[in-house]
Design an enzyme around this catalytic site. Structure first.
Site, PDB file in Angstrom:
ATOM      1  N   HIS A 240     104.602  44.335  15.473  1.00 21.81           N
ATOM      2  CA  HIS A 240     105.496  45.149  14.724  1.00 21.81           C
ATOM      3  C   HIS A 240     105.088  46.659  15.666  1.00 21.81           C
ATOM      4  CE1 HIS A 240     106.461  44.618  10.941  1.00 21.81           C
ATOM      5  NE2 HIS A 240     105.916  43.981  11.254  1.00 21.81           N
TER       6      HIS A 240
HETATM    7  C1  BDR Z   1     102.906  47.767   9.483  1.00 22.37           C
HETATM    8  O1  BDR Z   1     102.323  47.398   8.899  1.00 22.37           O
HETATM    9  C2  BDR Z   1     101.067  46.478   9.159  1.00 22.37           C
HETATM   10  O2  BDR Z   1     100.599  45.728   8.574  1.00 22.37           O
HETATM   11  C3  BDR Z   1     101.316  46.629  10.527  1.00 22.37           C
HETATM   12  O3  BDR Z   1     100.202  46.869  12.314  1.00 22.37           O
HETATM   13  C4  BDR Z   1     102.518  47.814  11.364  1.00 22.37           C
HETATM   14  O4  BDR Z   1     101.664  49.000  11.115  1.00 22.37           O
HETATM   15  C5  BDR Z   1     104.207  47.067   9.613  1.00 22.37           C
HETATM   16  O5  BDR Z   1     104.892  47.434   8.442  1.00 22.37           O
END
Ligand code: BDR
Ligand code: CA
Length: 319
Positions: A240
């Site tokens: 992400h």
């Molecule tokens: C986001 O949530 C976290 O678990 C990850 O690091 C990312 O920033 C994704 O929804």
């Protein structure tokens, strides 16, 4: 922005490492001159995310100041650590002990100090609490922040709830302050970040690149993949946070559309939702159609996931 047209602003990364944060830090550090890293609660406690940031820097031999920020959301309600990143927030490989301590300036102080010294760009990879607090302390800050490129939200399906993404859901009030600030915002949400996936094949490829960093990250991603499968039934774990770095270093790999985005704060089933209006309705006083508000966000709508994964892996292996 063109491929080699790198930003001239001072750049801070605000994050909560986290597997994908760790990869994004190295991806950014390979291509950008980072003035600092600010940490926030989210994937784990503030203490754990700060330690993880310091360990990742130690692993890569990077000397970047780390500033501790908020340990809880603006509402004050303690957030339990998520399950996706394990007990430490970065399970799956033995990371080195930090070689430095957190900087004496807090995250908020660092944001203000860097903004005073010149235009500032912020890559935000966690809950937006640090930035919201800084904006509340100094309303003139908006003039001095050139842009914010964030991972957060979604145009469709959520992960924390059916419609809300984790970073926004962790602190909707903070996100609301940032999204209403008038700052130029680029938002990479789950609708694109879920296309940037690391599965078994990709992990084999990462290992094949050789070296300590590749091996360590292969171990981290194996853990993250197993959790992504178990929790979300995904075949690939999502990078992400790298998607908030992509527009700055490989802008040809991601595409944006302007929209008006507001944060839902009160909805019984929709708190933390990023409500994206792409309609562009011009007229008011139409029956059963509301007028669109002016666009305040560039929302990512397409990404070349395979190429982004390659670029991130190359960056990791390069240290
Ligand atoms: C986001 O949530 C976290 O678990 C990850 O690091 C990312 O920033 C994704 O929804
Ligand atoms: Ca994150």
């Amino acid at each position: 922005m063109r491929e080699n047209d790198l930003p001239t602003e001072r750049i801070l990364i605000d994050c909560d490492p986290g597997h994908d944060d760790a990869a994004a830090i190295l991806y950014a550090a390979r291509h950008l001159d980072l003035a600092g890293i600010t940490t926030v609660f989210g994937n784990n406690s503030l203490e754990a995310t700060t330690r993880n940031a310091l360990s990742v820097l130690a692993l890569a031999g990077l000397d970047i100041p780390v500033h501790m920020g908020a340990g809880r959301p603006l509402s004050g309600v303690e957030m339990p650590a998520g399950d996706l990143h394990g007990k430490t927030g970065l399970d799956g490989a033995a990371l080195p002990e930090p070689v430095t301590s957190p900087h004496a300036l807090s995250a908020g102080e660092a944001i203000l100090r860097h903004a005073e010294a010149g235009p500032l760009g912020i890559i935000a990879l966690g809950p937006l609490t640090n930035l919201a607090q800084a904006l509340e302390v100094n309303s003139g800050l908006t003039e001095r922040i050139a842009w914010i490129s964030l991972m957060g939200g979604t145009t469709g399906v959520g992960n924390s709830t059916s419609v809300a993404e984790f970073n926004i859901y962790c602190d909707p009030e903070a996100a609301d302050i940032v999204f209403r600030s008038g700052l130029p915002i680029r938002m990479a949400g789950l609708n694109v970040t879920r296309q940037v996936g690391v599965g078994e094949e990709e992990i084999v490829y990462l290992r094949s690149l050789g070296g300590r960093l590749s091996t360590t990250f292969a171990g981290l991603f194996e853990f993250y993949l197993e959790r992504s499968r178990t929790i979300f039934r995904l075949q690939k774990a999502s990078l992400h946070d790298a998607c908030a770095v992509v527009p700055l270093v490989h802008p040809d790999l991601i595409g944006f559309r302007k929209a008006n985005v507001v944060i839902e704060l009160v909805g019984r089933h929709t708190r933390g939702m990023t409500v994206c209006d792409f309609r562009g309705v011009a007229l008011k006083d139409l029956q059963a159609i509301t007028r669109s508000q002016e666009s305040n966000v560039e929302v990512a709508v397409e990404v070349n996931g395979e190429k982004v994964v390659r670029k991130v892996f190359e960056a990791i292996a390069s240290f």
